[in-house]
Scaffold this active site. Structure first.
Site, PDB file in Angstrom:
ATOM      1  N   HIS A 178      -0.846  -7.891  -9.603  1.00 42.96           N
ATOM      2  CA  HIS A 178      -0.126  -8.905 -10.389  1.00 42.96           C
ATOM      3  C   HIS A 178      -1.034  -9.602 -11.412  1.00 42.96           C
ATOM      4  O   HIS A 178      -0.544 -10.266 -12.330  1.00 42.96           O
ATOM      5  CB  HIS A 178       0.557  -9.939  -9.468  1.00 42.96           C
ATOM      6  CG  HIS A 178      -0.367 -10.935  -8.819  1.00 42.96           C
ATOM      7  ND1 HIS A 178      -0.791 -10.820  -7.519  1.00 42.96           N
ATOM      8  CD2 HIS A 178      -0.919 -12.077  -9.288  1.00 42.96           C
ATOM      9  CE1 HIS A 178      -1.553 -11.851  -7.214  1.00 42.96           C
ATOM     10  NE2 HIS A 178      -1.654 -12.626  -8.280  1.00 42.96           N
ATOM     11  N   ASP A 207      -0.177  -4.652  -3.863  1.00 44.78           N
ATOM     12  CA  ASP A 207      -0.718  -5.588  -4.851  1.00 44.78           C
ATOM     13  C   ASP A 207      -2.204  -5.344  -5.105  1.00 44.78           C
ATOM     14  O   ASP A 207      -2.985  -6.283  -5.244  1.00 44.78           O
ATOM     15  CB  ASP A 207      -0.482  -7.042  -4.417  1.00 44.78           C
ATOM     16  CG  ASP A 207      -0.645  -8.020  -5.581  1.00 44.78           C
ATOM     17  OD1 ASP A 207      -0.512  -7.585  -6.739  1.00 44.78           O
ATOM     18  OD2 ASP A 207      -0.925  -9.211  -5.332  1.00 44.78           O
ATOM     19  N   GLY A 210      -5.355 -18.262  -9.999  1.00 50.00           N
ATOM     20  CA  GLY A 210      -6.574 -17.827 -10.675  1.00 50.00           C
ATOM     21  C   GLY A 210      -7.579 -17.243  -9.706  1.00 50.00           C
ATOM     22  O   GLY A 210      -8.456 -16.474 -10.089  1.00 50.00           O
ATOM     23  N   ASN A 211      -7.465 -17.614  -8.412  1.00 50.83           N
ATOM     24  CA  ASN A 211      -8.296 -17.000  -7.376  1.00 50.83           C
ATOM     25  C   ASN A 211      -7.832 -15.581  -7.055  1.00 50.83           C
ATOM     26  O   ASN A 211      -8.558 -14.819  -6.408  1.00 50.83           O
ATOM     27  CB  ASN A 211      -8.244 -17.810  -6.079  1.00 50.83           C
ATOM     28  CG  ASN A 211      -9.309 -18.893  -6.016  1.00 50.83           C
ATOM     29  OD1 ASN A 211      -8.997 -20.071  -6.002  1.00 50.83           O
ATOM     30  ND2 ASN A 211     -10.575 -18.496  -5.975  1.00 50.83           N
ATOM     31  N   SER A 212      -6.622 -15.233  -7.464  1.00 46.57           N
ATOM     32  CA  SER A 212      -6.076 -13.915  -7.149  1.00 46.57           C
ATOM     33  C   SER A 212      -7.024 -12.811  -7.599  1.00 46.57           C
ATOM     34  O   SER A 212      -7.480 -12.791  -8.741  1.00 46.57           O
ATOM     35  CB  SER A 212      -4.717 -13.725  -7.846  1.00 46.57           C
ATOM     36  OG  SER A 212      -3.746 -14.568  -7.278  1.00 46.57           O
ATOM     37  N   LEU A 241       6.252   9.254   7.791  1.00 45.93           N
ATOM     38  CA  LEU A 241       6.564   9.733   9.133  1.00 45.93           C
ATOM     39  C   LEU A 241       8.049  10.018   9.304  1.00 45.93           C
ATOM     40  O   LEU A 241       8.426  10.982   9.957  1.00 45.93           O
ATOM     41  CB  LEU A 241       6.094   8.717  10.178  1.00 45.93           C
ATOM     42  CG  LEU A 241       6.327   9.064  11.650  1.00 45.93           C
ATOM     43  CD1 LEU A 241       5.604  10.363  12.019  1.00 45.93           C
ATOM     44  CD2 LEU A 241       5.848   7.918  12.548  1.00 45.93           C
ATOM     45  N   GLY A 242       8.898   9.180   8.724  1.00 46.74           N
ATOM     46  CA  GLY A 242      10.342   9.420   8.764  1.00 46.74           C
ATOM     47  C   GLY A 242      11.051   8.791   9.938  1.00 46.74           C
ATOM     48  O   GLY A 242      11.944   9.394  10.535  1.00 46.74           O
ATOM     49  N   VAL A 243      10.647   7.552  10.283  1.00 47.68           N
ATOM     50  CA  VAL A 243      11.313   6.850  11.382  1.00 47.68           C
ATOM     51  C   VAL A 243      11.739   5.459  10.933  1.00 47.68           C
ATOM     52  O   VAL A 243      11.092   4.840  10.091  1.00 47.68           O
ATOM     53  CB  VAL A 243      10.380   6.710  12.612  1.00 47.68           C
ATOM     54  CG1 VAL A 243      10.058   8.067  13.205  1.00 47.68           C
ATOM     55  CG2 VAL A 243       9.101   5.953  12.264  1.00 47.68           C
TER      56      VAL A 243
END
Length: 451
Positions: free
Chosen positions: A103, A134, A206-208, A263-265
């Site tokens: 982001h 992210d 801003g810490n992101s 995996l399909g579950v």
């Protein structure tokens, strides 16, 4: 008579003392030690001094469309407005690879990087990004940079002293201190794959993309979000764990994208009552098996409780999802599960989640729609009382859908009088070529367009 009364009081006192609460007291001789004195100053400067130049400031510029005419958010004027933003990043290689949040750089036309004690401004290019976690990788043209040292985030403990480094509110390099408040935080609804480290170290806008390090100066996570009603720090910061970063960053650097295993579950958590059927164990409970999926081919069934994968314990449904999502397609994994109170083990060859999504993608008048991810379904039900929909994954430039303002990540919740809960509902509603009223959910609001 007085003797009898006294004896009765003594007996009653003994009875109540026996049934009462016995308080546990600390040893009064426990020593008190001061961590410092006037003869020396307690400091982490020696650790932080080295890490400072591993964390960078990021500034971005992106062009956004101006507001719509007559308050219509779907009408886009032809001119754009440049908009600036700032964030942080962490150097992960000597030759200029930097990890940050998706982001922070998403949609940026220009990315600039500055490093502490270096006056040069570097132009960065986007290598790849993964919106579901992210995470993004950018690169600058530089050599012999101070790459950060990674720590195994599975070894992080609640109470560990940590430091958050970044560029809050664009003021410049800032370091704050706290502890690890919790690990394995999920189900928050910020991104699709969540396994956050929670900290009370002050984290602000801003810490992101900045670093969360332990007291040895090793990276344990990337600061990603805060939970706050005011928008400022209230002591609940969230960081993406370092092990998730290394797995995804490797794929982004190698191929420009990260492809997850599948995996399909369908899975759910196990509550206390349900755990009694599984020898009081917890894990990921299979509630649905998709046809022709890796799980069905391996013989897994509804009601199986997955308790570990390749020796790593599964403690919840979200934990199972994160473990599978950390693997590359075609990997063979060892799955331990409980069935009829007996432990069984099966090897499963995982498939590609991208291939599964591609096969479920449907194109209509310039838009690609895909099934709505389960996390978004849950959030819609909880916050907007909407039962489901399909997600707009792509919009073709200059298509009919683009011209009326449909954008990526819109959610189609209804077509004419038909509620859309699945791709099959969408197919049935667009069977005729007549123009239709389409209802879209975007940023908390529902709008109608004709397509």
């Amino acid at each position: 008579m007085k003797k009898i009364l006294l004896i009765c009081l003594v007996v009653l006192t003994m009875v109540y003392a026996k049934d009462g609460v016995e308080f546990k007291y600390a040893n009064e001789n426990t020593e008190r030690k001061n961590p410092t004195s006037q003869n020396f100053i307690l400091s982490y400067n020696n650790v932080l001094k080295n890490v400072r130049t591993s964390v960078v400031n990021i500034s971005t510029t992106k062009t956004i469309s101006s507001g719509g005419a007559y308050g219509n958010p779907f009408y886009q004027e032809q001119r754009g407005i440049p908009q600036g933003a700032s964030g942080s990043g962490v150097i992960i290689s000597k030759n200029g690879y930097i990890v940050t949040n998706n982001h922070v750089v998403d949609g940026a036309d220009q990315i600039k990087v500055t490093i502490a004690d270096d006056k040069k401004v570097y132009e960065a290019k986007l290598i790849g990004s993964d919106a579901k976690s992210d995470i993004a990788i950018i690169k600058i043209d530089a050599k012999e940079l101070n790459a950060i040292t990674f720590y195994n985030s599975d070894k992080v403990k609640v109470g560990d002293v940590v430091f958050a480094l970044g560029n809050p509110f664009g003021v410049g390099e800032t370091i704050t201190q706290g502890i690890v408040s919790a690990t394995g935080r999920s189900g928050i609804g910020i991104v699709e794959y969540e396994d956050f480290i929670q900290t009370d170290a002050s984290i602000n806008p801003g810490n992101s993309g900045g670093a969360l390090i332990n007291s040895a100066g090793h990276l344990i996570g990337i600061n990603s979000a805060i939970i706050s009603r005011s928008g400022g720090n209230v002591g609940i910061g969230l960081a993406i764990p370092s092990n998730m970063i290394t797995s995804i960053a490797t794929g982004l650097i190698d191929t420009g994208k990260y492809t997850r295993a599948y995996l399909g579950v369908g899975i759910s958590d196990v509550n206390e009552d349900m755990s009694s059927f599984y020898d009081n164990k917890y894990g990921g409970l299979i509630i649905n098996i998709e046809e022709n999926s890796p799980a069905s081919k391996a013989g897994l069934k509804r009601g199986d409780l997955i308790i570990s994968i390749d020796g790593k314990m599964v403690e919840s449904a979200s934990g199972l999802k994160n473990i599978i999502g950390s693997f590359q397609p075609l990997r063979v994994v060892n799955i331990k599960f409980l069935r009829d109170k007996k432990i069984d083990i099966v090897n499963v060859k995982l498939a590609s989640l991208d291939n599964k999504i591609a096969s479920a993608t449907l194109n209509y008048k310039g838009i690609d729609v895909i099934p709505l991810p389960s996390e978004l379904q849950r959030l819609l039900r909880a916050n907007a009382n909407i039962r489901g929909g399909v997600l707009v994954d792509k919009v073709q430039l200059n298509s009919e859908a683009h011209s009326i303002g449909i954008i990526k990540d819109d959610i189609i919740v209804q077509i004419e009088d038909n509620e859309i809960l699945s791709i099959d509902d969408f197919k049935a509603s667009i069977s005729s070529q007549n123009k239709k009223r389409i209802y879209l959910f975007r940023r908390g609001n529902i709008f109608a367009v004709v397509l």
